[in-house]
Structures are given as structure tokens and as C-alpha cells.
Scaffold this active site. Structure first.
Site, PDB file in Angstrom:
ATOM      1  NE  ARG A  21      -1.960  -1.280   3.898  1.00  0.00           N
ATOM      2  CZ  ARG A  21      -1.815  -0.518   4.984  1.00  0.00           C
ATOM      3  NH1 ARG A  21      -2.296   0.701   4.995  1.00  0.00           N
ATOM      4  NH2 ARG A  21      -1.191  -0.979   6.048  1.00  0.00           N
ATOM      5  CB  VAL A  56      10.212  -6.128   8.268  1.00  0.00           C
ATOM      6  CG1 VAL A  56       9.870  -6.161   6.785  1.00  0.00           C
ATOM      7  CG2 VAL A  56       9.492  -5.011   8.998  1.00  0.00           C
ATOM      8  CE1 TYR A  92       6.625   6.751  11.560  1.00  0.00           C
ATOM      9  CE2 TYR A  92       7.207   9.080  11.623  1.00  0.00           C
ATOM     10  CZ  TYR A  92       6.892   7.943  10.908  1.00  0.00           C
ATOM     11  OH  TYR A  92       6.873   7.990   9.524  1.00  0.00           O
ATOM     12  CE  LYS A  99       9.746   5.911   9.701  1.00  0.00           C
ATOM     13  NZ  LYS A  99       9.955   4.828   8.721  1.00  0.00           N
TER      14      LYS A  99
HETATM   15  P1  NDP Z   1       0.972   2.875   5.063  1.00  0.00           P
HETATM   16  O1  NDP Z   1       0.414   2.716   6.440  1.00  0.00           O
HETATM   17  O2  NDP Z   1       0.091   3.393   3.983  1.00  0.00           O
HETATM   18  O3  NDP Z   1       1.601   1.466   4.591  1.00  0.00           O
HETATM   19  C1  NDP Z   1       2.436   0.786   5.460  1.00  0.00           C
HETATM   20  C2  NDP Z   1       3.036  -0.417   4.753  1.00  0.00           C
HETATM   21  O4  NDP Z   1       3.930  -1.069   5.673  1.00  0.00           O
HETATM   22  C3  NDP Z   1       1.999  -1.450   4.348  1.00  0.00           C
HETATM   23  O5  NDP Z   1       2.403  -2.031   3.145  1.00  0.00           O
HETATM   24  C4  NDP Z   1       2.065  -2.469   5.487  1.00  0.00           C
HETATM   25  O6  NDP Z   1       1.690  -3.784   5.126  1.00  0.00           O
HETATM   26  C5  NDP Z   1       3.552  -2.435   5.788  1.00  0.00           C
HETATM   27  N1  NDP Z   1       3.887  -2.933   7.113  1.00  0.00           N
HETATM   28  C6  NDP Z   1       3.488  -2.456   8.322  1.00  0.00           C
HETATM   29  N2  NDP Z   1       4.006  -3.205   9.313  1.00  0.00           N
HETATM   30  C7  NDP Z   1       4.753  -4.186   8.718  1.00  0.00           C
HETATM   31  C8  NDP Z   1       5.534  -5.270   9.191  1.00  0.00           C
HETATM   32  N3  NDP Z   1       5.639  -5.529  10.491  1.00  0.00           N
HETATM   33  N4  NDP Z   1       6.158  -6.065   8.286  1.00  0.00           N
HETATM   34  C9  NDP Z   1       6.033  -5.835   6.962  1.00  0.00           C
HETATM   35  N5  NDP Z   1       5.293  -4.828   6.446  1.00  0.00           N
HETATM   36  C10 NDP Z   1       4.664  -4.011   7.320  1.00  0.00           C
HETATM   37  O7  NDP Z   1       2.259   3.796   5.238  1.00  0.00           O
HETATM   38  P2  NDP Z   1       2.973   4.820   4.226  1.00  0.00           P
HETATM   39  O8  NDP Z   1       2.953   4.306   2.860  1.00  0.00           O
HETATM   40  O9  NDP Z   1       2.460   6.176   4.508  1.00  0.00           O
HETATM   41  O10 NDP Z   1       4.448   4.783   4.825  1.00  0.00           O
HETATM   42  C11 NDP Z   1       5.520   4.051   4.242  1.00  0.00           C
HETATM   43  C12 NDP Z   1       6.803   4.459   4.932  1.00  0.00           C
HETATM   44  O11 NDP Z   1       7.001   5.872   4.789  1.00  0.00           O
HETATM   45  C13 NDP Z   1       6.793   4.196   6.441  1.00  0.00           C
HETATM   46  O12 NDP Z   1       8.081   3.771   6.860  1.00  0.00           O
HETATM   47  C14 NDP Z   1       6.473   5.569   7.032  1.00  0.00           C
HETATM   48  O13 NDP Z   1       6.958   5.707   8.345  1.00  0.00           O
HETATM   49  C15 NDP Z   1       7.199   6.469   6.050  1.00  0.00           C
HETATM   50  N6  NDP Z   1       6.695   7.837   6.037  1.00  0.00           N
HETATM   51  C16 NDP Z   1       5.400   8.141   5.698  1.00  0.00           C
HETATM   52  C17 NDP Z   1       4.956   9.444   5.692  1.00  0.00           C
HETATM   53  C18 NDP Z   1       3.560   9.830   5.332  1.00  0.00           C
HETATM   54  O14 NDP Z   1       3.214  11.021   5.483  1.00  0.00           O
HETATM   55  N7  NDP Z   1       2.709   8.914   4.847  1.00  0.00           N
HETATM   56  C19 NDP Z   1       5.864  10.555   6.049  1.00  0.00           C
HETATM   57  C20 NDP Z   1       7.211  10.130   6.364  1.00  0.00           C
HETATM   58  C21 NDP Z   1       7.595   8.827   6.344  1.00  0.00           C
HETATM   59  P3  NDP Z   1       0.121  -4.282   5.147  1.00  0.00           P
HETATM   60  O15 NDP Z   1      -0.506  -3.650   3.939  1.00  0.00           O
HETATM   61  O16 NDP Z   1       0.192  -5.762   5.056  1.00  0.00           O
HETATM   62  O17 NDP Z   1      -0.452  -3.766   6.419  1.00  0.00           O
END
Ligand code: NDP
Length: 247
Positions: free
Chosen positions: A15, A64, A155, A159
Site C-alpha cells: 500500500r 519484517v 516514531y 526514524k
Molecule cells: P501505510 O500505512 O500506507 O503502509 C504501510 C506499509 O507497511 C503497508 O504495506 C504495510 O503492510 C507495511 N507494514 C506495516 N508493518 C509491517 C511489518 N511488520 N512487516 C512488513 N510490512 C509491514 O504507510 P505509508 O505508505 O504512509 O508509509 C511508508 C513508509 O514511509 C513508512 O516507513 C512511514 O513511516 C514512512 N513515512 C510516511 C509518511 C507519510 O506522510 N505517509 C511521512 C514520512 C515517512 P500491510 O498492507 O500488510 O499492512
């Protein structure tokens, strides 16, 4: 010159930002391993989009934070595609809470997914990259890892840890032909942000962003693809802000 043979492993590729990164890598011709934790349907949708555009990939369920499962993912990537060229550590979770209310379990969970996860994936995959003397690691941090966020201390700490790991590992593996960089996204419109903010807060965040809008997953994905490209051969140990000037 950089060799592009091998696949790209994207954690949290089901996602949001990770799905977009998987799509952009596939557009560049990389077979992709789309890792997910619980949302198989979204992982399948991402893979289907990639296949519809002529790309190749597989989905792989693994938490992970669990080293054995990560090692199984690495083995699957190697058996399926021969080599791993790029690893994008994108999987992450977030939580908004006063520091004094964070429980030990919540702290440990944040660290397990956001930092142990990066450690596990890097340590599992690096021997294959070192063998090839070639590889790219891109770790998704956050602007909060650089500047800190109120009510997101765990968080922000995780990070910031990702940035420290990136800088140190970059120095260690540079002689092996591997670059390690980090991306610090600002406010990106995904489930994570939508889960934390109501419409009014989202609009305030867009207004606080100098370019005048929230970021898209593709904004981050394009930066990741750049860091994996031959144009970025001499860039390592860096933190690339993709935040529309937010910080
Ligand atoms: P989302 O919540 O939309 O997606 C999170 C993703 O991480 C999903 O694919 C989920 O899998 C996966 N995930 C969560 N926990 C695990 C785990 N234990 N093992 C494997 N996969 C896992 O998040 P974003 O796309 O917004 O964020 C992606 C990255 O970017 C993150 O590291 C976030 O901290 C970072 N980020 C995001 C920001 C934002 O504004 N959105 C800003 C700054 C950084 P599943 O679909 O199976 O749940």
C-alpha cells in the site's frame, strides 16, 4: 557503470508509498518482491497493476521484525530472480500519543517494525549484494526523524535511528560497491497520514507545506528510483528530503 541485473525487494509494498515504489521500479524493468504484513489483497492489487503494465514480480508475506521470515523472503527473492539489486526498507507503523502515555509494548513494537525491520532486511540481503559487489539500499525515514515531532517521540526516535544506520552502513559497504541512502518524506497522502489526521488537519498540513500541497506516494517513489539509478552512483550515506519544503 551500474549493472541493473537482479530484483528490487520493497518492504511494505502492498500500500501507500511502498506500492508506488514497487510500481516505479517495475516500470524501470526490475522484477519486484512486494512484501506485506497482513494486507494480502492490497499486495495482489499492486502486483496486478505491475503485471498489467508488463512488469514482473511476486508478493511475499512477512513481518519484517521477524528475522526468520525475513531470511525466508531473501531466499525466495534469490530463488525466483537470481540476484537482489535493490532493497527498499519502507515498511513502517506510526502512532500519535503523548510521550508519557506510550507503553513499553508500544515503544518496543515501534522499534521492532521500524528499526529491527531495517536491520533484519539489510543483514539478510547484504551478503548477496556483497558477493555481487553491487547493490542499492534505500531506507525510508521521515522528516520527523530529522526534526522530531511532538506526540510521536517513539516514531521520531526510530526514524532518527534509521538515518544513523544509513550513514554508518554506507561507509562500511561502500568498498563493496553498495550505496545506502535514506529518504525523509514530509506529509504524504497515504493510509498512514489519513489515519492520523482529519480533513481540516490535512488541509492545514498542505498549507504549511511551501509547495502548497501534500506529497503523493509517487513523489517519494521517483526519489527512490533515482537513488537506485546510475545517476546516483556517487551518492551514499545521504538523507534526501522529499517534503515540498516542509522542514
Ligand atoms: P501505510 O500505512 O500506507 O503502509 C504501510 C506499509 O507497511 C503497508 O504495506 C504495510 O503492510 C507495511 N507494514 C506495516 N508493518 C509491517 C511489518 N511488520 N512487516 C512488513 N510490512 C509491514 O504507510 P505509508 O505508505 O504512509 O508509509 C511508508 C513508509 O514511509 C513508512 O516507513 C512511514 O513511516 C514512512 N513515512 C510516511 C509518511 C507519510 O506522510 N505517509 C511521512 C514520512 C515517512 P500491510 O498492507 O500488510 O499492512
Amino acid at each position: 557503470m551500474t549493472k541493473y541485473n537482479g530484483c528490487a525487494v520493497i518492504t511494505g509494498g502492498s500500500r501507500g508509498i511502498g506500492a508506488s515504489i514497487a510500481e516505479e521500479f517495475a516500470k524501470k524493468g526490475f522484477p519486484v518482491v512486494i512484501n506485506y504484513n497482513s494486507n494480502e489483497e492490497s499486495a495482489c492489487t499492486t502486483l496486478q497493476k505491475i503485471q498489467n503494465n508488463g512488469g514482473k514480480g511476486i508478493i511475499f508475506q512477512c513481518d519484517v521484525s521477524d528475522r526468520k521470515s525475513v531470511d525466508a523472503m531473501t531466499k525466495k527473492a534469490i530463488s525466483e530472480f537470481g540476484k537482489i539489486y535493490a532493497l527498499v526498507n519502507n515498511a513502517g507503523i506510526s502512532q500519535i500519543k503523548l510521550f508519557t502515555d506510550i507503553t513499553q509494548d508500544e515503544w518496543h513494537k515501534m522499534v521492532a517494525v521500524g528499526l529491527d525491520g531495517v536491520f533484519n532486511c539489510c543483514q539478510s540481503i547484504l551478503p548477496y549484494m556483497i558477493h555481487e559487489k553491487n547493490g542499492r539500499i534505500i531506507n525510508i525515514s521521515s522528516v520527523w526523524g530529522v526534526y522530531g515531532a511532538s506526540c510521536e517521540v517513539h516514531y521520531s526516535a526510530v526514524k532518527a535511528g534509521v538515518i544513523g544506520l544509513t550513514k554508518a552502513l554506507a561507509k562500511e559497504v561502500a568498498p563493496s560497491g553498495i550505496t545506502v541512502n535514506s529518504i525523509a518524506p514530509g506529509c504524504i497522502k497515504t493510509d498512514m497520514l489519513l489515519g492520523e489526521c482529519d480533513e481540516q488537519t490535512l488541509s492545514e498540513l498542505a498549507n504549511e507545506t511551501p509547495v502548497g500541497r501534500l506529497g503523493t506516494p509517487q513523489d517519494v517513489a521517483r526519489a527512490a528510483v533515482f537513488l537506485a539509478s546510475s545517476q546516483a552512483d556517487f551518492i551514499t550515506g545521504q538523507v534526501l528530503g522529499v517534503d515540498g519544503g516542509f522542514c
